[in-house]
Design an enzyme around this catalytic site. Structure first.
Site, short mmCIF file in Angstrom:
data_model
loop_
_atom_site.label_atom_id
_atom_site.label_comp_id
_atom_site.label_asym_id
_atom_site.label_seq_id
_atom_site.Cartn_x
_atom_site.Cartn_y
_atom_site.Cartn_z
N HIS A 241 0.86 -1.18 0.00
CA HIS A 241 0.00 0.00 0.00
C HIS A 241 0.90 1.24 0.00
O HIS A 241 1.69 1.45 0.92
CB HIS A 241 -0.94 0.00 1.21
CG HIS A 241 -1.99 -1.07 1.12
ND1 HIS A 241 -2.44 -1.78 2.19
CD2 HIS A 241 -2.67 -1.54 0.04
CE1 HIS A 241 -3.37 -2.64 1.79
NE2 HIS A 241 -3.51 -2.52 0.48
N ASN B 110 -3.62 -5.66 -2.44
CA ASN B 110 -3.79 -6.68 -1.40
C ASN B 110 -5.23 -7.21 -1.33
O ASN B 110 -5.63 -7.83 -0.35
CB ASN B 110 -3.36 -6.15 -0.03
CG ASN B 110 -2.99 -7.27 0.92
OD1 ASN B 110 -2.43 -8.30 0.49
ND2 ASN B 110 -3.31 -7.11 2.19
N ARG B 111 -5.99 -6.97 -2.37
CA ARG B 111 -7.30 -7.61 -2.55
C ARG B 111 -7.35 -8.32 -3.90
O ARG B 111 -8.39 -8.80 -4.31
CB ARG B 111 -8.44 -6.56 -2.50
CG ARG B 111 -8.53 -5.75 -1.23
CD ARG B 111 -9.02 -6.58 -0.05
NE ARG B 111 -9.24 -5.78 1.14
CZ ARG B 111 -8.30 -5.39 1.98
NH1 ARG B 111 -7.04 -5.74 1.77
NH2 ARG B 111 -8.60 -4.67 3.06
N ARG C 98 -3.18 4.82 -1.95
CA ARG C 98 -2.96 3.47 -1.39
C ARG C 98 -2.80 2.41 -2.49
O ARG C 98 -2.06 1.45 -2.35
CB ARG C 98 -4.18 3.15 -0.52
CG ARG C 98 -4.39 1.71 -0.15
CD ARG C 98 -5.75 1.60 0.57
NE ARG C 98 -6.20 0.24 0.71
CZ ARG C 98 -6.14 -0.45 1.85
NH1 ARG C 98 -5.63 0.07 2.92
NH2 ARG C 98 -6.60 -1.69 1.91
N ARG D 84 0.99 4.46 0.47
CA ARG D 84 1.19 5.54 1.44
C ARG D 84 1.89 5.10 2.72
O ARG D 84 2.26 5.95 3.54
CB ARG D 84 -0.17 6.13 1.79
CG ARG D 84 -1.12 5.17 2.48
CD ARG D 84 -2.54 5.73 2.47
NE ARG D 84 -3.51 4.83 3.07
CZ ARG D 84 -4.82 5.03 3.01
NH1 ARG D 84 -5.29 6.08 2.37
NH2 ARG D 84 -5.66 4.20 3.58
N GLU D 85 2.11 3.81 2.89
CA GLU D 85 2.68 3.32 4.16
C GLU D 85 4.21 3.41 4.11
O GLU D 85 4.92 2.40 4.09
CB GLU D 85 2.17 1.88 4.40
CG GLU D 85 0.66 1.86 4.57
CD GLU D 85 0.03 0.47 4.53
OE1 GLU D 85 0.76 -0.53 4.50
OE2 GLU D 85 -1.22 0.38 4.55
N TYR E 11 -10.10 -7.37 10.45
CA TYR E 11 -11.39 -7.43 9.76
C TYR E 11 -11.33 -8.45 8.64
O TYR E 11 -10.25 -8.91 8.26
CB TYR E 11 -11.80 -6.06 9.19
CG TYR E 11 -10.72 -5.30 8.47
CD1 TYR E 11 -10.13 -5.78 7.31
CD2 TYR E 11 -10.28 -4.06 8.95
CE1 TYR E 11 -9.15 -5.07 6.65
CE2 TYR E 11 -9.29 -3.34 8.30
CZ TYR E 11 -8.73 -3.85 7.15
OH TYR E 11 -7.76 -3.15 6.51
N HIS F 243 3.16 -4.27 6.15
CA HIS F 243 2.35 -3.06 6.03
C HIS F 243 2.66 -2.15 7.22
O HIS F 243 3.48 -2.49 8.06
CB HIS F 243 0.86 -3.42 6.09
CG HIS F 243 0.37 -4.23 4.95
ND1 HIS F 243 -0.58 -3.78 4.07
CD2 HIS F 243 0.69 -5.48 4.52
CE1 HIS F 243 -0.84 -4.70 3.16
NE2 HIS F 243 -0.08 -5.75 3.41
N SER F 244 1.92 -1.03 7.31
CA SER F 244 2.09 -0.23 8.52
C SER F 244 0.81 0.50 8.87
O SER F 244 0.28 1.25 8.05
CB SER F 244 3.21 0.79 8.35
OG SER F 244 3.01 1.59 7.22
N TYR F 245 0.33 0.24 10.01
CA TYR F 245 -0.75 0.96 10.68
C TYR F 245 -1.32 0.06 11.77
O TYR F 245 -1.79 -1.03 11.47
CB TYR F 245 -1.89 1.35 9.71
CG TYR F 245 -2.79 2.45 10.26
CD1 TYR F 245 -2.32 3.74 10.39
CD2 TYR F 245 -4.08 2.18 10.66
CE1 TYR F 245 -3.12 4.75 10.90
CE2 TYR F 245 -4.89 3.18 11.19
CZ TYR F 245 -4.40 4.47 11.30
OH TYR F 245 -5.19 5.46 11.82
N GLU G 56 1.76 -5.27 10.58
CA GLU G 56 1.34 -3.87 10.50
C GLU G 56 2.25 -3.13 11.47
O GLU G 56 2.10 -3.24 12.69
CB GLU G 56 -0.13 -3.70 10.92
CG GLU G 56 -1.14 -4.31 9.96
CD GLU G 56 -1.43 -3.44 8.74
OE1 GLU G 56 -0.90 -2.31 8.65
OE2 GLU G 56 -2.20 -3.90 7.89
#
Lengths: 309, 94
Positions: A69, A144-145, A127, A71-72, A248, A196-198, A270
């Protein structure tokens, strides 16, 4: 920043700077690291992977990709530090040395180069990829989908304008197809990690179903070990577990695909970012994030090395 | 370069399935242009949303009217980005 020794790892860098760093890094790594191009992006940028290998033919291998993604930014920033750390620890640290003496390691430093470049030039919060698809004016797919893991199912959007758009078909994104082809053709990956990051999480399959993976107990234990080690560095607390129950439901994710391909040690990190900074984690936290992530990752990689299958 | 002046990031905590459904429904309201940084999953897990400046008040009002608790994580997204930009430029000079 003309060589990897003077490179400022405590800062964020543009794609061009990172690609230049790769060449100097490879040149200064005494043959331990090589650079492979595994594909091109929608906008025709090269997609590179750094291969850490001490020899052997088709050794069991580990795959780690960063920043799928766009923006990470802390993810690729962490990957640069991680790569440099591996080279500097090889021959000194027994875990790193044993790992690289028995397995190959592949790092995809910037997994979504078009998107990453776009975050530096047009929209910091972008993203997705930057692809165009027929029938919509909205650009980009959430890579990632887009993997073949209950593609198009719950936890992904069919709306092309959504940030979680799954794309017109499986592997429609060249960035995804490049990974899928490379990992499949190699055929001997034992671990697949997507960074990833968040919100500080360590997750494993599944995201698309509430069914537990057959290695659930081992993956839970290993996750706990990893985040405990990670927390010992700077006290950063992670949650862990299957994607679906930890965060989720999501369909089409990379690690679900990898696990269904038979790669048992499939994880998704993350990295630290409490939300107070959004995806704009201050640069003075880059090294701290990289340090703790290194420790968490090495717990997993040690386990992979010691538990061949 | 797209700017985010006045955009806010809200952290929402829902207490039950009804509130979860309400917040999830914001995803379908395309005109609001809300970016879900942390998507709705289950009650008590945080949901982070980036709300464009022009919709901040109406989204907050909707949450308050329905008794959904939230806090403002980021007051002005652009201010953070300006800081980041400064750090990048400084680093380049170094």
């Amino acid at each position: 920043e003309r060589n990897s020794q003077t490179f400022n790892y405590a800062s964020y860098h543009t794609l061009d700077e990172i690609y230049t760093w790769m060449d100097s890094f490879v040149a200064s790594s005494s043959g331990l690291v090589s650079k492979l191009q595994i594909g091109t992006t929608f906008e025709n940028r090269p997609i590179y992977v750094l291969r850490f290998s001490t020899g052997g033919v088709n050794r069991p291998a580990i795959w780690i990709n960063f920043g799928i993604h766009a923006r990470e930014w802390i993810s690729p920033a962490t990957s640069l530090w991680f790569a440099n750390k591996l080279v500097s620890e090889y021959g000194k640290d027994s875990s790193v040395s044993s790992l690289l003496n028995t397995m190959d390691l592949y790092l995809e430093i910037v997994t979504n180069p078009d998107g990453y470049s776009f975050t530096h030039t047009n929209n910091r919060m972008w993203r997705k990829t930057r692809s165009n698809h027929a029938g919509t004016s909205c650009k980009g797919v959430d890579p990632n989908r887009n993997f073949d893991a209950n593609f198009g199912g719950p936890g992904a959007s069919g709306n092309a304008c959504s940030s979680t758009y799954y794309g017109p078909y499986v592997n429609s994104e060249k960035e995804v197809k490049a990974i899928v082809d490379f990992v499949t053709n190699h055929g001997n990956f034992k671990s697949f990690i997507d960074v990833h990051s968040y919100s500080q999480l360590l997750m494993f399959p599944y995201g698309y179903t509430s069914t537990k993976p057959k290695d659930y107990n081992e993956l839970m234990e290993l996750s706990k070990k990893s985040i405990t080690a990670l927390a010992s560095v700077h006290g950063t607390k992670y949650r862990y577990g299957p994607i679906l129950t930890t965060i989720y439901q999501s369909s089409g994710s990379s690690i679900d695909w990898a696990y269904d391909q038979g790669i048992k040690y499939a994880f998704c990190f993350e990295l630290r970012d409490t939300g107070r900074y959004g995806f704009i984690l201050p640069a003075n936290q880059i090294i701290a994030t990289a340090e703790e992530t290194y420790v968490g990752l090495m717990e997993i990689l040690d386990h992979v090395r010691l538990n061949p299958y | 370069q797209k700017t985010f002046i006045g955009d806010q990031v809200l952290r929402i905590t829902v207490n039950n399935e009804e509130q979860l459904a309400l917040v999830s429904s914001l995803q379908e309201q395309e005109h609001l242009n809300i970016d879900f940084w942390l998507e709705p999953s289950k009650p008590l897990l945080p949901i982070d949303i980036q709300v464009p400046r022009e919709h901040v008040q109406s989204v907050k009002a909707l949450l308050e009217f329905n008794g959904v608790s939230y806090s403002t994580l980021i007051e002005d997204l652009q201010a953070l980005m300006d800081e980041e930009e400064k750090e990048m430029v400084l680093s380049h000079h170094k």
